[in-house]
Design an enzyme around this catalytic site. Structure first.
Site, PDB file in Angstrom:
ATOM      1  N   ASP A 108       1.038   3.886  -3.178  1.00 56.54           N
ATOM      2  CA  ASP A 108       0.748   5.303  -2.969  1.00 56.54           C
ATOM      3  C   ASP A 108       1.803   6.172  -3.634  1.00 56.54           C
ATOM      4  OD1 ASP A 108      -0.514   7.647  -1.522  1.00 56.54           O
ATOM      5  OD2 ASP A 108       1.456   7.656  -0.590  1.00 56.54           O
ATOM      6  N   ASN A 142      -7.247   1.132   0.182  1.00 54.44           N
ATOM      7  CA  ASN A 142      -5.992   0.529   0.671  1.00 54.44           C
ATOM      8  C   ASN A 142      -5.518  -0.594  -0.243  1.00 54.44           C
ATOM      9  OD1 ASN A 142      -6.195   2.268   2.829  1.00 54.44           O
ATOM     10  ND2 ASN A 142      -6.980   0.731   4.260  1.00 54.44           N
ATOM     11  N   GLU A 153      -4.271   0.682  -3.661  1.00 49.54           N
ATOM     12  CA  GLU A 153      -2.880   1.138  -3.618  1.00 49.54           C
ATOM     13  C   GLU A 153      -1.920  -0.056  -3.575  1.00 49.54           C
ATOM     14  OE1 GLU A 153      -2.785   5.459  -1.475  1.00 49.54           O
ATOM     15  OE2 GLU A 153      -3.216   3.754  -0.178  1.00 49.54           O
ATOM     16  N   GLU A 160       0.842  -1.200   0.000  1.00 48.45           N
ATOM     17  CA  GLU A 160       0.000   0.000   0.000  1.00 48.45           C
ATOM     18  C   GLU A 160       0.877   1.250   0.000  1.00 48.45           C
ATOM     19  OE1 GLU A 160      -3.209   2.149   3.029  1.00 48.45           O
ATOM     20  OE2 GLU A 160      -2.554   0.083   3.378  1.00 48.45           O
TER      21      GLU A 160
END
Length: 250
Positions: free
Chosen positions: A68, A133, A136, A64
């Site tokens: 990102d 979440n 990502e 995650e």
């Protein structure tokens, strides 16, 4: 070649038939994954308590973080090219709107990534942000599996092309609380959020919020978290003062 690749991969815990996970992931990606282990990790909830041979946790949280960063990088480059007149502040705000938690949750739901999640927790207890979440984490898995080029291709074709409309995003508010605070600071208005427990006769924990401008209540709200209650109260205050705020911002 595809049959050979499918034999290499172990069966996904999310699949009832050998090859189902491979086929579904391939369909979402638009290209062939080389190592399904990354994608399986992207959908592994920490409640499974999985660890590797060294005792390290195996779940989507590290992916995650990586995803990102990849999203931010590709989208920043896109905005830089597409909006040559945008200054740093404008580009930063636009990127924030595209990668906002609300937008990432929308993307996770649209790709139906929740279907792949392996967890010992009931899906109804995940919380709304699980969609963003794992989205990502999915991006992070693409990067590790196929590298930056394929990751950039996926984001450009499946996200930017379909979901990013710069003209619409310019008028989108992603945080009413941030907007209210910024406006109050510009106008030198004293403000405060008064937070208190407000459970009423319902089960579970609720929070109430009163937003004050110079000791006058301008917005009230109630929600299951302080953050949500503050945002709702801010939204109500925004609509009450929208004309003044819009005039000042323009």
């Amino acid at each position: 070649m595809r049959k050979i690749i499918k034999k290499i991969f172990k069966k996904s815990p999310s699949s009832n038939q050998d090859g189902v996970f491979f086929d579904k992931i391939s369909a979402i990606l638009g290209f062939t994954p080389l190592n399904l282990n990354y994608y399986e990790q992207a959908f592994t909830h920490r409640s499974t308590n999985k660890t590797d041979a060294q005792g390290n946790q195996i779940n989507y949280e590290r992916l995650e973080f990586l995803g990102d960063a990849m999203l931010g990088s590709v989208i920043a480059a896109h905005l830089y090219k597409e909006v040559p007149t945008g200054d740093e502040g404008y580009l930063t705000k636009m990127r924030s709107k595209i990668v906002s938690r609300e937008h990432l949750n929308e993307l996770g739901r649209d790709f139906n990534l929740i279907q792949f999640v392996e967890s010992k927790v009931s899906p109804q207890h995940f919380g709304e942000n699980i969609h963003g979440n794992i989205f990502e984490a999915f991006i992070g898995a693409i990067f590790l599996d196929r590298g930056y080029g394929y990751c950039e291709q996926f984001i450009a074709q499946k996200i930017i092309k379909r979901y990013v409309d710069i003209s619409k995003l310019e008028g989108k508010v992603i945080s009413y609380k941030s907007l209210i605070i910024e406006w109050c600071q510009k106008e030198k208005i004293n403000f405060r959020y008064d937070i208190y427990e407000d459970n009423g006769n319902e089960g579970g924990k609720f929070f109430g919020v009163k937003l004050y401008f110079d000791e006058q209540v301008v917005g009230k709200a109630r929600a299951t978290s302080k953050k949500k209650a503050e945002e709702k109260a801010s939204q109500r205050a925004y609509f009450a003062f929208q004309e003044k705020i819009s005039r000042k911002n323009n």
